[in-house]
Design a protein around this motif. Structure first.
Motif, PDB file in Angstrom:
ATOM      1  N   PRO A 117       0.767  -1.151   0.045  1.00  0.00           N
ATOM      2  CA  PRO A 117       0.084   0.100   0.004  1.00  0.00           C
ATOM      3  C   PRO A 117       0.731   1.174  -0.127  1.00  0.00           C
ATOM      4  O   PRO A 117       2.073   1.288   0.427  1.00  0.00           O
ATOM      5  CB  PRO A 117      -0.792  -0.093   1.433  1.00  0.00           C
ATOM      6  CG  PRO A 117       0.037  -1.001   2.281  1.00  0.00           C
ATOM      7  CD  PRO A 117       0.610  -2.021   1.223  1.00  0.00           C
ATOM      8  N   LEU A 118       0.283   2.318  -0.576  1.00  0.00           N
ATOM      9  CA  LEU A 118       0.823   3.603  -0.593  1.00  0.00           C
ATOM     10  C   LEU A 118       0.211   4.601   0.224  1.00  0.00           C
ATOM     11  O   LEU A 118      -0.822   4.332   0.776  1.00  0.00           O
ATOM     12  CB  LEU A 118       0.800   4.102  -1.907  1.00  0.00           C
ATOM     13  CG  LEU A 118       1.478   3.487  -3.098  1.00  0.00           C
ATOM     14  CD1 LEU A 118       1.550   4.290  -4.333  1.00  0.00           C
ATOM     15  CD2 LEU A 118       3.022   3.171  -2.622  1.00  0.00           C
ATOM     16  N   TYR A 119       0.916   5.545   0.986  1.00  0.00           N
ATOM     17  CA  TYR A 119       0.212   6.399   1.811  1.00  0.00           C
ATOM     18  C   TYR A 119       0.464   7.915   1.341  1.00  0.00           C
ATOM     19  O   TYR A 119       1.359   8.185   0.920  1.00  0.00           O
ATOM     20  CB  TYR A 119       1.057   6.207   3.482  1.00  0.00           C
ATOM     21  CG  TYR A 119       0.704   4.672   3.671  1.00  0.00           C
ATOM     22  CD1 TYR A 119      -0.575   4.591   4.584  1.00  0.00           C
ATOM     23  CD2 TYR A 119       1.656   3.970   3.633  1.00  0.00           C
ATOM     24  CE1 TYR A 119      -0.812   3.321   5.116  1.00  0.00           C
ATOM     25  CE2 TYR A 119       1.349   2.502   4.131  1.00  0.00           C
ATOM     26  CZ  TYR A 119       0.063   2.247   4.917  1.00  0.00           C
ATOM     27  OH  TYR A 119      -0.070   0.893   5.296  1.00  0.00           O
ATOM     28  N   LEU A 120      -0.433   8.724   1.956  1.00  0.00           N
ATOM     29  CA  LEU A 120      -0.554  10.036   1.486  1.00  0.00           C
ATOM     30  C   LEU A 120      -0.362  10.867   2.645  1.00  0.00           C
ATOM     31  O   LEU A 120      -1.078  10.640   3.688  1.00  0.00           O
ATOM     32  CB  LEU A 120      -1.497  10.549   0.666  1.00  0.00           C
ATOM     33  CG  LEU A 120      -1.872  10.255  -0.955  1.00  0.00           C
ATOM     34  CD1 LEU A 120      -3.133  10.241  -1.269  1.00  0.00           C
ATOM     35  CD2 LEU A 120      -1.173  11.194  -1.471  1.00  0.00           C
ATOM     36  N   SER A 121       0.433  12.086   2.601  1.00  0.00           N
ATOM     37  CA  SER A 121       0.488  12.865   3.683  1.00  0.00           C
ATOM     38  C   SER A 121      -0.157  14.123   3.307  1.00  0.00           C
ATOM     39  O   SER A 121      -0.204  14.823   2.387  1.00  0.00           O
ATOM     40  CB  SER A 121       2.199  13.386   3.934  1.00  0.00           C
ATOM     41  OG  SER A 121       2.952  11.989   4.231  1.00  0.00           O
ATOM     42  N   ALA A 144     -12.986  18.952   5.672  1.00  0.00           N
ATOM     43  CA  ALA A 144     -12.844  19.509   3.993  1.00  0.00           C
ATOM     44  C   ALA A 144     -13.394  18.569   3.096  1.00  0.00           C
ATOM     45  O   ALA A 144     -13.838  19.220   1.988  1.00  0.00           O
ATOM     46  CB  ALA A 144     -11.412  19.565   3.972  1.00  0.00           C
ATOM     47  N   ILE A 145     -13.572  17.365   3.328  1.00  0.00           N
ATOM     48  CA  ILE A 145     -14.314  16.345   2.252  1.00  0.00           C
ATOM     49  C   ILE A 145     -15.946  16.659   2.505  1.00  0.00           C
ATOM     50  O   ILE A 145     -16.588  16.649   1.238  1.00  0.00           O
ATOM     51  CB  ILE A 145     -13.980  14.961   3.069  1.00  0.00           C
ATOM     52  CG1 ILE A 145     -12.683  14.329   2.840  1.00  0.00           C
ATOM     53  CG2 ILE A 145     -15.244  13.875   1.975  1.00  0.00           C
ATOM     54  CD1 ILE A 145     -12.223  13.191   3.373  1.00  0.00           C
ATOM     55  N   ILE A 146     -16.376  17.105   3.394  1.00  0.00           N
ATOM     56  CA  ILE A 146     -17.891  17.339   3.413  1.00  0.00           C
ATOM     57  C   ILE A 146     -17.984  18.805   2.676  1.00  0.00           C
ATOM     58  O   ILE A 146     -19.018  18.835   1.681  1.00  0.00           O
ATOM     59  CB  ILE A 146     -18.317  17.735   4.914  1.00  0.00           C
ATOM     60  CG1 ILE A 146     -18.292  16.612   5.783  1.00  0.00           C
ATOM     61  CG2 ILE A 146     -19.745  18.332   5.070  1.00  0.00           C
ATOM     62  CD1 ILE A 146     -18.308  16.571   7.214  1.00  0.00           C
ATOM     63  N   SER A 210      -6.232   9.577   1.235  1.00  0.00           N
ATOM     64  CA  SER A 210      -5.595  10.488   2.136  1.00  0.00           C
ATOM     65  C   SER A 210      -6.060   9.885   3.706  1.00  0.00           C
ATOM     66  O   SER A 210      -5.139  10.460   4.714  1.00  0.00           O
ATOM     67  CB  SER A 210      -6.001  11.963   2.004  1.00  0.00           C
ATOM     68  OG  SER A 210      -5.902  12.105   0.694  1.00  0.00           O
ATOM     69  N   VAL A 211      -7.181   9.474   3.800  1.00  0.00           N
ATOM     70  CA  VAL A 211      -7.578   8.984   5.166  1.00  0.00           C
ATOM     71  C   VAL A 211      -7.169   7.504   5.572  1.00  0.00           C
ATOM     72  O   VAL A 211      -6.847   7.329   6.487  1.00  0.00           O
ATOM     73  CB  VAL A 211      -9.171   8.990   5.204  1.00  0.00           C
ATOM     74  CG1 VAL A 211      -9.646   8.654   6.655  1.00  0.00           C
ATOM     75  CG2 VAL A 211      -9.504  10.555   5.009  1.00  0.00           C
ATOM     76  N   GLN A 212      -7.114   6.746   4.388  1.00  0.00           N
ATOM     77  CA  GLN A 212      -7.002   5.343   4.831  1.00  0.00           C
ATOM     78  C   GLN A 212      -5.616   4.961   3.860  1.00  0.00           C
ATOM     79  O   GLN A 212      -4.757   5.982   3.718  1.00  0.00           O
ATOM     80  CB  GLN A 212      -7.977   4.259   4.127  1.00  0.00           C
ATOM     81  CG  GLN A 212      -9.390   4.574   4.773  1.00  0.00           C
ATOM     82  CD  GLN A 212     -10.322   3.924   4.234  1.00  0.00           C
ATOM     83  OE1 GLN A 212     -10.367   3.203   3.107  1.00  0.00           O
ATOM     84  NE2 GLN A 212     -11.664   4.015   4.550  1.00  0.00           N
ATOM     85  N   SER A 213      -5.373   4.072   3.304  1.00  0.00           N
ATOM     86  CA  SER A 213      -4.088   3.636   2.507  1.00  0.00           C
ATOM     87  C   SER A 213      -4.710   3.207   1.090  1.00  0.00           C
ATOM     88  O   SER A 213      -6.013   3.346   0.662  1.00  0.00           O
ATOM     89  CB  SER A 213      -3.342   2.186   2.929  1.00  0.00           C
ATOM     90  OG  SER A 213      -4.110   1.249   2.889  1.00  0.00           O
ATOM     91  N   VAL A 214      -3.764   3.656   0.126  1.00  0.00           N
ATOM     92  CA  VAL A 214      -3.960   3.340  -1.266  1.00  0.00           C
ATOM     93  C   VAL A 214      -3.471   1.969  -1.831  1.00  0.00           C
ATOM     94  O   VAL A 214      -2.304   1.757  -1.624  1.00  0.00           O
ATOM     95  CB  VAL A 214      -3.220   4.430  -2.303  1.00  0.00           C
ATOM     96  CG1 VAL A 214      -3.426   4.191  -3.596  1.00  0.00           C
ATOM     97  CG2 VAL A 214      -3.766   5.722  -1.768  1.00  0.00           C
ATOM     98  N   GLN A 215      -4.610   1.174  -2.116  1.00  0.00           N
ATOM     99  CA  GLN A 215      -3.976  -0.147  -2.336  1.00  0.00           C
ATOM    100  C   GLN A 215      -4.841  -0.864  -3.511  1.00  0.00           C
ATOM    101  O   GLN A 215      -5.810  -0.346  -3.645  1.00  0.00           O
ATOM    102  CB  GLN A 215      -4.123  -1.227  -1.201  1.00  0.00           C
ATOM    103  CG  GLN A 215      -5.422  -1.283  -0.552  1.00  0.00           C
ATOM    104  CD  GLN A 215      -5.447  -1.752   0.795  1.00  0.00           C
ATOM    105  OE1 GLN A 215      -4.518  -2.824   1.140  1.00  0.00           O
ATOM    106  NE2 GLN A 215      -6.243  -1.317   1.848  1.00  0.00           N
ATOM    107  N   VAL A 216      -3.957  -1.820  -4.013  1.00  0.00           N
ATOM    108  CA  VAL A 216      -4.984  -2.671  -5.208  1.00  0.00           C
ATOM    109  C   VAL A 216      -6.127  -3.106  -4.853  1.00  0.00           C
ATOM    110  O   VAL A 216      -6.190  -3.825  -3.651  1.00  0.00           O
ATOM    111  CB  VAL A 216      -3.984  -3.679  -5.765  1.00  0.00           C
ATOM    112  CG1 VAL A 216      -4.687  -4.395  -6.855  1.00  0.00           C
ATOM    113  CG2 VAL A 216      -2.737  -2.981  -6.474  1.00  0.00           C
TER     114      VAL A 216
END
Length: 304
Positions: A117-121, A144-146, A210-216
């Protein structure tokens, strides 16, 4: 009351995120009559584009713009190369073809980025918390998402209801043969609608990443919820997608927060958590069933 207010905000945030996913899906389904199972893969592509570009440039905002551009470009390419050949086919062919696209995107993403997984700061302006009226402290990024979701909802209502493109989209949903006979380039219109839906999905993926992880494979679970949203709201309706997303977000979030507490009154803590979480996961499908019993076409779907 503070806990309830926090969970309501969490439900709004979750609902707005589902709306970004469902809005594009309902546009594609309503205008093109296409069942696109690969919509979750475009969500995943936006998340990976954001993470990769943000890692190279060091800017979250550039990554966010890249998620929109990458998802829209990929969506347009997929529509031209693959989807365009499916409009005249039955829904089974559409399901099989778009399911194949899921496998292609998953393996292609794994080949490009690996299985980890990748992660965003988050940027500093969004990484802290905001004190709301009443003393509630809430994460700035979730707030901000809202706001982003609400702004995009307003923008989509304006686009569909007040612009020339919106008139063509609504006309294409009502009678695509007639607008084609009137000289509208239906192929170009479909590509634009598909790219718009893909861009919204890519933005949702970047925000969630940005809240969780980025994964396949991150797009498939949310795709199921997006279908639930458009069934509740009504296929082809942006207003229905918004209302349905908020209902699903609130039902899921409040159910998971309140049901374990309710069952803890007459069960041990472990059993209450287990039973409450299981029932909370079922609530959105119970909600969908109840809506379909009352309105088989969804809350804002066209009456048959």
């Amino acid at each position: 009351m503070m806990l309830l207010a926090e969970q309501v905000l969490n439900g709004l945030q979750y609902g707005m995120m589902l709306f970004l996913m469902a809005a594009g899906l309902t546009l594609v389904f309503g205008v093109m009559g296409l069942i696109n199972l690969a919509h979750g893969s475009l969500y995943m592509a936006g998340a990976f584009a954001c993470a990769a570009v943000a890692a190279v440039t060091g800017s979250f905002w550039v990554g966010l713009a890249a998620s929109l551009a990458a998802a829209a470009g990929l969506g347009a390419l997929v529509e031209i190369v693959v989807i365009r050949r499916l409009y005249a086919r039955d829904h089974l062919d559409q399901v099989l073809a778009t399911f194949a696209l899921i496998l292609v995107f998953s393996e292609g993403t794994r080949w490009l980025f690996g299985s980890f997984p990748l992660y965003l700061s988050l940027p500093p302006v969004l990484s802290g918390a905001v004190t709301l009226p009443g003393g509630l402290v809430y994460p700035a990024f979730r707030l901000a998402i809202i706001v982003i979701g609400a702004a995009i909802a307003v923008g989509l209502f304006w686009l569909i209801g007040r612009t020339r493109l919106g008139i063509r989209i609504r006309a294409g949903e009502a009678d695509r043969e007639m607008i084609a006979a009137l000289g509208v380039d239906i192929a170009k219109l479909y590509t634009m609608v598909f790219a718009l839906g893909a861009a919204l999905a890519g933005l949702a993926g970047a925000l969630v990443g940005s809240v969780q992880s980025v994964q396949v494979g991150m797009g498939e679970p949310v795709l199921i919820l997006a279908f639930v949203v458009i069934v509740i709201g009504g296929i082809g309706s942006i207003k229905g997608a918004l209302v349905g997303a908020l209902l699903v977000g609130m039902t899921d979030t409040l159910g998971k927060a309140l049901l374990p507490t309710f069952f803890a009154r007459f069960m041990d803590a472990s059993s209450a958590t287990s039973v409450g979480s299981a029932l909370a996961s079922m609530l959105i499908y119970v909600l969908m069933a109840l809506v379909l019993v009352v309105r088989p076409t969804g809350l804002y779907g066209a009456r048959i």
